[in-house]
Design an enzyme around this catalytic site. Structure first.
Site, PDB file in Angstrom:
ATOM      1  N   LYS A 111       6.580  -3.442  -7.724  1.00 44.01           N
ATOM      2  CA  LYS A 111       5.610  -3.813  -6.697  1.00 44.01           C
ATOM      3  C   LYS A 111       6.214  -4.711  -5.621  1.00 44.01           C
ATOM      4  O   LYS A 111       5.681  -4.828  -4.527  1.00 44.01           O
ATOM      5  CB  LYS A 111       4.406  -4.464  -7.343  1.00 44.01           C
ATOM      6  CG  LYS A 111       3.747  -3.475  -8.306  1.00 44.01           C
ATOM      7  CD  LYS A 111       2.362  -3.804  -8.665  1.00 44.01           C
ATOM      8  CE  LYS A 111       1.637  -2.650  -9.341  1.00 44.01           C
ATOM      9  NZ  LYS A 111       2.224  -2.287 -10.654  1.00 44.01           N
TER      10      LYS A 111
HETATM   11  C1  PLP Z   1       1.900  -1.098 -11.244  1.00 42.10           C
HETATM   12  C2  PLP Z   1       2.855  -0.572 -12.216  1.00 42.10           C
HETATM   13  C3  PLP Z   1       2.851   0.783 -12.568  1.00 42.10           C
HETATM   14  C4  PLP Z   1       1.824   1.753 -12.031  1.00 42.10           C
HETATM   15  O1  PLP Z   1       1.985   2.018 -10.664  1.00 42.10           O
HETATM   16  P1  PLP Z   1       0.767   2.653  -9.837  1.00 42.10           P
HETATM   17  O2  PLP Z   1       1.231   2.653  -8.427  1.00 42.10           O
HETATM   18  O3  PLP Z   1      -0.393   1.736 -10.056  1.00 42.10           O
HETATM   19  O4  PLP Z   1       0.529   4.011 -10.381  1.00 42.10           O
HETATM   20  C5  PLP Z   1       3.814   1.222 -13.448  1.00 42.10           C
HETATM   21  N1  PLP Z   1       4.719   0.380 -13.989  1.00 42.10           N
HETATM   22  C6  PLP Z   1       4.758  -0.932 -13.680  1.00 42.10           C
HETATM   23  C7  PLP Z   1       5.764  -1.802 -14.332  1.00 42.10           C
HETATM   24  C8  PLP Z   1       3.835  -1.450 -12.771  1.00 42.10           C
HETATM   25  O5  PLP Z   1       3.877  -2.750 -12.472  1.00 42.10           O
END
Ligand code: PLP
Length: 493
Positions: A111
């Site tokens: 993120k």
């Molecule tokens: C947020 C997250 C996901 C999922 O991603 P999305 O965009 O919500 O589908 C997968 N793995 C990790 C480690 C995350 O932080």
């Protein structure tokens, strides 16, 4: 320029910067572009460019009211030495597949890629649109978004950040990352509920007009840093191209050859970015949607029925413990129209389920494949990949790896697979340690040291001293008191 519409109202046209400031559309829809005709990318032009240069070309197509100069400045501030790898998203060969490491940012989760850039995009958007109010950003987190958002927005001029996390739904490391956050414009609040509760309330607060007077008086505009914000998922389009270019550069594939991407999926933001890349001309055969035991998306992609009537499970890949995947709405919009979405989302709200028609279903299956991994399979995959390929992966990445194996076993597939690695193994250290067959009676911080001793994989700097940092945020509220908390903070300011 006014190319962003709401998924539930096609007459609400905004520029990209306006959509980024707003977050959520007034009637609850999500902002999105309608077509990709003027947004095609010539991949040969990207091949020998840096991540930052690629980002500026790709984002130039998606955020068209930002000048190239503005974008380059935002990108320069976002993707610098905060990332521990110069390539930003390095690609590793692991067995027959490739792992795209998205976790080298300041909080060790993927993120960061979006949340390092979003604050810069908001800063410029305020200026472009002559906004004088402070942008108060509400964020629901299943653990990783919260910290990445706090780090990204810390002391960014003209912004204020409030993060809500499920009090018992995040790891000890995730919680410590958030509650120790510094900055004069950040607030962190635990909620007695799960992620869906947090997300639903944030959306409701954003859509409500009940407190408009207070917001006016205090010169605030509410917005969101969740992947419902256009500025969140667009930066994620970039690394799909970067990874592809890397394979071409290393002569693993020829330019134009198709590949698959395997994406550990929760809110459908990351994989939606992959679909955008495909629409912009990236040769993608299948986008493989990998879920954990909260496999609502697996069922949906396989049957066309989205049904949230099932038990919410807390799993060892908690960032994917989600039953309502917000960004799916954007995909469905691209495959149909605003009236259809309005209808489907009402069904979801009233009955907790909906079924898409044959045309949408067929289109989904042309681009997507779906599967899931149980918690046990996740641990086994961490183990087998570590034993076979000496590669240490986190639980979310392991879910994707397991689904990739299932895909290859089930389907005739002649394409290379790139697995998106969404977190450092140290973020989910207890389960990773368990996966490789080690003692799990240790606390998470002892576990980090242990995992480092055994594997020699470096502990990311931001996690090293976490247990010694002072706790700054101790708020905890009931689900129904989230709105009161938000407006209480604003009122007392
Ligand atoms: C947020 C997250 C996901 C999922 O991603 P999305 O965009 O919500 O589908 C997968 N793995 C990790 C480690 C995350 O932080």
């Amino acid at each position: 320029m006014n190319s962003y519409n709401s998924t539930r109202n096609k007459n609400s046209q905004l520029t990209a910067s306006q959509a980024i400031l707003k977050g959520l559309a007034p009637e609850g829809g999500l902002y999105i572009i309608d077509d990709f005709d003027d947004r095609q990318i010539d991949i040969s032009e990207l091949i020998n460019k840096s991540y930052q240069q690629q980002a500026s070309i790709i984002l130039g197509k998606l955020l068209s009211d930002y000048s190239q100069q503005e974008l380059e400045e935002c990108i320069r501030q976002a993707y610098d030495t905060k990332f521990s790898d110069k390539q930003i998203t390095p690609l590793q060969a692991v067995g027959d597949d490739y792992v795209l490491e998205l976790f080298h940012g300041p909080t060790s989760a993927f993120k960061d890629i979006a949340l390092c850039l979003l604050p810069q995009l908001i800063k410029v958007a305020r200026k472009k649109n002559r906004v004088e109010e402070t942008i108060t950003i509400l964020t629901a987190t299943s653990g990783d978004t919260g910290k990445a958002a706090l780090a990204g927005f810390e002391d960014v001029e003209g912004t204020e950040m409030m993060v809500f996390y499920p009090y018992n739904g995040v790891s000890a490391v995730q919680k410590m990352q958030m509650v120790t956050q510094t900055g004069s414009n950040v607030h962190v609040c635990g909620v007695r509920g799960n992620f869906d509760d947090c997300q639903r309330n944030v959306k409701e607060i954003l859509a409500s007009h009940e407190h408009d007077e207070l917001l006016n008086k205090k010169k605030r505009i509410l917005s969101s840093a969740n992947s419902i914000n256009v500025g969140r998922f667009t930066p994620q389009v970039v690394y799909y191209f970067t990874a592809y270019c890397e394979l071409v550069k290393n002569q693993v594939i020829n330019l134009g050859e198709k590949i698959n991407f395997v994406v550990p999926t929760g809110n459908f933001g990351n994989i939606l970015a992959g679909y955008f890349a495909k629409q912009m001309g990236l040769p993608i055969a299948k986008l493989i949607c990998a879920s954990n035991e909260n496999n609502v998306l697996t069922d949906f992609i396989q049957t066309g029925v989205y049904n949230v009537h099932r038990t919410f499970k807390k799993t060892n890949s908690p960032s994917m413990d989600i039953l309502i995947s917000s960004n799916l709405e954007r995909l469905l919009y691209l495959l149909s129209d605003a009236e259809t979405i309005d209808y489907l989302m009402k069904q979801l709200q009233e009955k907790g389920s909906y079924q898409v028609d044959e045309s949408i279903f067929t289109q989904i299956n042309q681009s997507f494949y779906a599967g899931y991994a149980t918690q046990n399979e996740t641990l086994k995959t961490i183990h087998s990949v570590y034993e076979k390929n000496n590669y240490l992966m986190d639980t979310h990445t392991a879910v994707a790896t397991k689904v990739c194996e299932d895909f290859k076993a089930e389907q005739i597939n002649e394409h290379k697979c790139i697995i998106l690695a969404t977190a450092s193994p140290y973020k989910f250290v207890g389960d990773v340690l368990k996966g490789i067959g080690e003692d799990t009676s240790l606390n998470e911080f002892e576990s980090m040291k242990k995992l480092n001793e055994i594997t020699k994989v470096e502990i990311p700097t931001n996690l090293q001293k976490l247990d010694e940092m002072p706790i700054r945020h101790k708020q905890l509220v009931e689900i129904e008191n989230m709105a009161a908390y938000v407006f209480g903070v604003i009122d007392h300011d």
